[in-house]
Design an enzyme around this catalytic site. Structure first.
Site, short mmCIF file in Angstrom:
data_model
loop_
_atom_site.label_atom_id
_atom_site.label_comp_id
_atom_site.label_asym_id
_atom_site.label_seq_id
_atom_site.Cartn_x
_atom_site.Cartn_y
_atom_site.Cartn_z
CB SER A 184 47.49 16.25 102.63
OG SER A 184 47.22 14.93 103.07
CD GLN A 208 48.54 17.39 81.98
OE1 GLN A 208 47.61 17.65 81.19
NE2 GLN A 208 49.37 16.38 81.75
N GLY A 236 54.37 14.82 127.52
CA GLY A 236 53.01 14.35 127.25
C GLY A 236 52.05 14.81 128.31
CB CYS A 256 57.69 18.49 129.53
SG CYS A 256 56.20 19.43 129.98
CG HIS A 313 58.94 21.37 125.79
ND1 HIS A 313 58.52 20.14 125.34
CD2 HIS A 313 58.07 21.73 126.77
CE1 HIS A 313 57.44 19.76 126.00
NE2 HIS A 313 57.15 20.72 126.88
CD GLU A 372 61.14 19.40 122.99
OE1 GLU A 372 59.95 19.13 123.26
OE2 GLU A 372 62.03 19.50 123.86
#
Length: 539
Positions: free
Chosen positions: A15, A194, A356, A383, A509, A511
């Site tokens: 992953s 493979q 948070g 926030c 926010h 961002e």
């Protein structure tokens, strides 16, 4: 274009290979050729959404324009394509099962035994095709979370198999695998790739294109070997060598003509090369930047790389557009004390107080804020970061020594941050906060209005608690101005201290609204102020 083309991106071997980056990079290349592209992520976990997941478990929780808590890969999609996503762009196993069970209760399957095949797989396919049916997209690129071979991914892979059969040339599969380098032997190994492809073939899917993640450039004979044993055309094997920044990946794929290969496979004319001028200019600015701006990110999840992914990327983008390299220093808020704060922050050009939930690490944020305010260090609170600004100011300037948020302590006199009225009757945790984009009116003449260059903005939110307006007059008189509010509710969404060179907090926010070609103005202004501070300190 008459028919929407569907591209699936799967992953194998391990992953965290970067399926989302590959999907976003391919989407960017197709978009740059003039195609209308949508990206979506299917996550195999049973949570309805990642909103209640701990960042240590899942990284950042992203928020879409329409108020959906989503996987952080949607942030990559938006930053690369510069287009907003919605609830339809992120589907989980939990959502699929919830939809199927709801339909069963309504009697839509009356008389039928509800099973994984066909009912779950049909619901997955319906959600895959939803974007292509509701909007005029030329391409819908779907990232399948997890790794081939995982039990929880099987219904999604079966759905991909069926769609490839149903859609024919209008559907293809890109498989991302890992080619490890064995240092002791001095060679790369293709066997894991493979085996990964073989697992995909066992569920009935033959990948059309292979993308090989590798630390070392692969020689032509290795690529030919992979093509032969994975039953893929040689020109459909692409390598993705590690690069200094994820924003170089589209160019790496373009150099190997991956976008052209995709177009040929779905029966489209290749046409002119992608228009990537702005992208090249962005990378040129990044590579030629000489000076560095140093920013401290103060939060409680800083040891996890993906916990504040959108903030990290937004700061980096803003630094690049200000012709600077970003030196981002992670500061764990639990470790900040009165004794060490000066040593911790003395070399910073600015600090960001991270968002948070909960009490852990809040006192450290308050200590950092007191130091920043008293030493006139440019500060941006986001926030909970803004809420901490209010609490610190209440305690140390207004003299409300017990001031706090009721999220942490309700048995106090000065509840300067309190639960929103509409949240007081909410009992469910998931998907129940104030979520999504809301309007915000900015005070004329404020630093915030100057940063945005306008007095009306729309930004995304994710919170339950708000500034207690009963204290607004007291704060204004003491020098902390409420410079942003929701025009409908009067909710205070931004504060600043004009006496400081830059001490700004926002409830929203920013961002979540910053992209490679369109960096958020708030981060741009903050970085500019940090650069000025750096120059003044040098003088």
């Amino acid at each position: 274009m008459a028919d929407t083309k569907y591209i699936f991106v799967t992953g194998g071997v391990v992953s965290s290979l970067g399926k989302g980056i590959v999907a976003a990079s391919l989407g960017k290349l197709l978009q740059a050729r003039g195609f209308n592209v949508a990206l979506q992520k299917f996550d195999p976990y049973i949570n309805i959404d990642p909103g209640t997941l701990n960042p240590y478990e899942h990284g950042e929780c992203y928020v879409t324009e329409d108020g959906h808590e989503a996987d952080l890969d949607l942030g990559h999609y938006e930053r690369f394509l510069n287009t907003p996503t919605t609830r339809a762009n992120n589907i989980t196993t939990g959502r699929i099962y919830q939809n199927v069970i709801r339909k069963e209760r309504k009697g839509e399957y009356l008389g039928k035994t509800v099973q994984v095949v066909p009912h779950i797989t049909d619901e997955i396919k319906r959600n895959v095709k939803l974007l292509g049916q509701k909007s005029q997209y030329d391409f819908v690129i779907t990232e399948i979370g997890g790794t081939v071979g995982d039990i929880e991914s099987l219904p999604f892979l079966e759905s991909v198999r069926q769609l490839k059969w149903e859609l024919g040339q209008n559907c293809l599969c890109v498989h991302l695998t890992y080619v490890p380098y064995i240092a002791a032997a001095g060679e790369v190994k293709t066997k894991p790739t493979q085996h990964s492809v073989k697992q995909l073939q066992e569920v009935g899917i033959q990948p059309d294109i292979l993308v090989l993640r590798t630390e070392h450039e692969l020689q032509p004979d290795i690529l030919k070997k992979v093509a032969l044993f994975c039953n893929v055309a040689p020109d459909s094997v692409v390598q993705s060598v590690d690069v200094p920044t994820i924003y170089e990946v589209p160019l790496v794929l373009q150099q190997q003509h991956m976008d052209e290969t995709v177009l040929r496979k779905v029966g489209l004319q290749v046409g002119p090369v992608p228009e990537m001028r702005q992208w090249h200019e962005f990378l040129e600015m990044k590579h030629t930047a000489q000076e560095t701006v140093t920013i401290a990110l103060v939060g409680k999840y800083v040891e996890l790389q993906d916990a504040y992914k959108s903030i990290d990327e937004s700061l980096m983008q803003a630094a690049i557009y200000n012709r600077k390299k970003l030196n981002l220093i992670s500061v764990h808020s639990e470790k900040v004390t009165e004794a060490n704060v000066a040593e911790t922050l003395k070399d910073m050009d600015g600090i960001v107080i991270a968002p948070g939930f909960g009490s852990r690490g809040v006192e450290g944020k308050l200590v950092a804020l007191k130091y920043a305010r008293e030493n006139d260090l440019p500060t941006l609170g986001i926030c909970l970061g803004m809420q901490c600004m209010v609490i610190e100011y209440a305690r140390n300037v207004l003299g409300f020594k017990d001031a706090n948020t009721t999220e942490i302590e309700s048995n106090i006199e000065h509840k300067v941050i309190d639960l929103m009225d509409e949240q007081k009757t909410v009992t469910d945790m998931g998907g129940s906060m104030r979520l999504g984009a809301y309007d915000c009116a900015l005070r004329k003449g404020s630093k915030l209005a100057a940063a945005y260059g306008k007095e009306f903005v729309r930004e995304r939110h994710r919170h339950r608690f708000e500034f207690n307006s009963q204290y607004r007059e007291a704060f204004e008189k003491a020098g902390m101005q409420c410079v942003g509010e929701n025009p409908e509710t009067g909710l205070v969404e931004a504060v600043e201290v004009p006496a400081c060179r830059w001490f700004v907090g926002v409830q929203f926010h920013p961002e979540y609204n910053s992209t490679v070609v369109n960096p958020n103005p708030l981060f741009m202004a903050f970085i500019r102020e940090a650069i000025k501070t750096r120059k003044k300190d040098k003088e």
